[in-house]
Design a protein around this motif. Sequence first.
Motif, short mmCIF file in Angstrom:
data_model
loop_
_atom_site.label_atom_id
_atom_site.label_comp_id
_atom_site.label_asym_id
_atom_site.label_seq_id
_atom_site.Cartn_x
_atom_site.Cartn_y
_atom_site.Cartn_z
N THR A 31 3.31 -7.81 55.18
CA THR A 31 3.86 -8.78 56.71
C THR A 31 2.49 -9.01 56.65
O THR A 31 1.14 -8.32 56.66
N PRO A 32 2.09 -9.89 56.85
CA PRO A 32 0.33 -10.55 57.44
C PRO A 32 0.32 -10.05 59.10
O PRO A 32 0.98 -10.07 59.81
N GLY A 33 -1.16 -9.31 58.57
CA GLY A 33 -2.01 -8.76 59.75
C GLY A 33 -1.69 -6.64 59.64
O GLY A 33 -2.23 -6.22 60.63
N ARG A 34 -0.60 -6.60 58.64
CA ARG A 34 -0.73 -5.09 58.06
C ARG A 34 -1.02 -4.74 57.03
O ARG A 34 -1.18 -5.79 56.20
N ARG A 35 -1.35 -3.62 56.64
CA ARG A 35 -1.26 -3.21 55.03
C ARG A 35 -0.41 -3.22 54.79
O ARG A 35 1.06 -3.13 55.47
N PRO A 36 -0.16 -3.48 53.27
CA PRO A 36 1.04 -3.45 52.52
C PRO A 36 1.48 -2.02 52.35
O PRO A 36 0.68 -1.25 51.95
N PHE A 37 2.38 -2.42 51.60
CA PHE A 37 2.88 -0.58 51.96
C PHE A 37 4.56 -1.06 50.95
O PHE A 37 5.11 -1.66 51.41
N ILE A 38 4.73 0.12 50.54
CA ILE A 38 5.82 0.08 49.42
C ILE A 38 7.25 1.21 50.64
O ILE A 38 6.73 2.30 50.49
N HIS A 39 7.89 0.76 50.91
CA HIS A 39 9.42 1.54 51.54
C HIS A 39 10.39 0.94 51.70
O HIS A 39 10.44 -0.18 52.16
N PRO A 40 11.21 1.31 51.46
CA PRO A 40 11.66 2.80 51.25
C PRO A 40 11.49 2.59 49.72
O PRO A 40 11.74 1.68 48.36
N ILE A 41 11.70 4.29 48.60
CA ILE A 41 11.50 4.10 47.90
C ILE A 41 12.78 5.36 47.40
O ILE A 41 12.74 6.32 48.17
N VAL A 42 13.31 4.94 46.84
CA VAL A 42 15.25 5.29 47.22
C VAL A 42 15.06 6.40 45.94
O VAL A 42 14.79 6.20 45.15
N VAL A 43 15.85 7.43 46.51
CA VAL A 43 15.82 9.17 45.59
C VAL A 43 16.79 8.27 43.94
O VAL A 43 17.84 8.15 43.95
N PRO A 44 16.17 8.56 43.11
CA PRO A 44 17.31 8.74 41.80
C PRO A 44 18.68 8.00 41.71
O PRO A 44 18.89 9.72 42.41
N GLY A 45 19.20 7.98 41.37
CA GLY A 45 20.36 8.39 41.81
C GLY A 45 20.70 8.16 43.09
O GLY A 45 22.04 8.64 43.18
N GLY A 46 20.96 8.27 44.35
CA GLY A 46 21.30 8.27 45.48
C GLY A 46 20.51 7.29 46.28
O GLY A 46 20.78 5.70 45.85
N THR A 47 20.67 7.57 47.71
CA THR A 47 20.37 6.12 48.39
C THR A 47 19.22 6.84 49.25
O THR A 47 19.24 5.82 50.09
N ALA A 48 19.53 7.85 50.19
CA ALA A 48 18.28 8.78 50.69
C ALA A 48 16.87 7.55 50.23
O ALA A 48 16.53 7.95 48.92
N ALA A 49 15.75 7.81 51.00
CA ALA A 49 14.94 7.56 51.08
C ALA A 49 13.79 8.47 50.65
O ALA A 49 13.72 9.23 51.71
N ILE A 50 13.18 8.97 50.10
CA ILE A 50 11.89 10.24 49.35
C ILE A 50 10.33 9.39 50.74
O ILE A 50 9.33 10.26 50.99
N THR A 51 10.27 7.75 50.99
CA THR A 51 9.31 7.68 51.44
C THR A 51 9.46 7.64 53.10
O THR A 51 10.36 7.56 53.81
N GLU A 52 8.48 7.46 54.21
CA GLU A 52 8.79 6.86 55.77
C GLU A 52 8.06 6.50 56.14
O GLU A 52 6.94 6.64 56.12
N ASP A 53 8.64 5.94 57.30
CA ASP A 53 7.79 4.93 57.83
C ASP A 53 7.19 5.57 59.11
O ASP A 53 8.32 5.06 60.10
N ALA A 54 5.57 5.02 59.67
CA ALA A 54 5.47 5.13 60.74
C ALA A 54 6.70 6.69 61.40
O ALA A 54 6.60 6.32 62.16
N PRO A 55 5.99 7.57 60.85
CA PRO A 55 5.88 9.22 61.36
C PRO A 55 5.57 9.30 62.60
O PRO A 55 4.45 8.57 62.91
N GLY A 56 6.23 10.01 63.25
CA GLY A 56 5.01 10.09 64.82
C GLY A 56 4.55 10.88 65.03
O GLY A 56 3.19 10.94 65.30
N HIS A 57 4.16 11.33 63.92
CA HIS A 57 2.84 12.08 63.75
C HIS A 57 1.75 11.88 63.25
O HIS A 57 0.84 12.11 62.80
N HIS A 58 2.11 10.76 62.10
CA HIS A 58 1.44 9.91 62.19
C HIS A 58 1.98 8.20 62.28
O HIS A 58 1.59 7.57 61.26
N PRO A 59 1.62 7.60 63.25
CA PRO A 59 2.22 6.19 63.54
C PRO A 59 2.21 5.27 62.23
O PRO A 59 2.32 4.13 61.69
#
Length: 279
Positions: A31-59
């Motif tokens: 997205t223009p104006g923000r660092r590029p990043f990869i999210h989500p990365i989904v667990v192989p064979g599943g639907t849950a993300a192993i990545t987190e975007d902008a957590p409260g402890h490190h937004p």
Amino acid sequence: MTTELTVLADAGWAGVFHAGSRTPIVVQNATPGRRPFIHPIVVPGGTAAITEDAPGHHPWQHGLYVGLNDVNGIGFWLEGLRPAGAATDGTFHPRLQGTPRARDNRAWWSVGTDYRHPDATLLMRETQDWLLTDHGDRYDLDVVLTFQAEVPLTFGQYPYGGLFLRMPYRKETGGHAVNSEGLEDAATEGQRARWVAVRMEVPGHTGEAQVAVMDHPDNLEHPVPWRVDNEFGVAPSACVAGPWTLGEGESRAFRHRVAVFAEPVGPETVNEIWTSFTT
């Protein structure tokens, strides 16, 4: 069993899908104006993300991304969310380069980013060339990360910086880190290693998932010192060892592999994957 991959892309976004699925397994954001990043990365064979975007402890952290500190005294880490006393922040100007493509169980794409001083001077161009391979029971995300200096640059010594992985850590369920040298958890912080693997429970997934981030022998300071923070965010960080420089027009490349597993695997398996990456 592997599955054929397809790629869909739009301005500032590219998603990798299993053929016939409407749910992406990996999403590249540019997205223009923000660092590029990869999210989500989904667990192989599943639907849950192993990545987190902008957590409260490190937004300012976003899944799998690159963050730098003290580039000619300018920070490219906090995205403007600066505590008192933090270095002045530069700005990111990313774009997808070319057309993302897929064939069989592989997908590849490229992101270019201009790094600018707060006064808008172009300091550096970064290129991230990604290759995703779906092995069925794991994904390998390989990246060639290239920095090209537009002016003479000094990358200052700092406790962290480089390719960074943020997983969805929860204090109540914890996590576990181990490195290629057999060190665990807090003992891995700042230590040199060929790879660091982190496992933890992931919301929406049964049991623990695991990710191993790998450093290549051609990289600066290999085996590199690592950042492993209190929430198990990990980064291979050459800047921990000391400052390094690029002259105007010079470039330096870093190669990494990020191996994603639906369940924990042992160090022997991670070592085998690291060897296949580096030979």
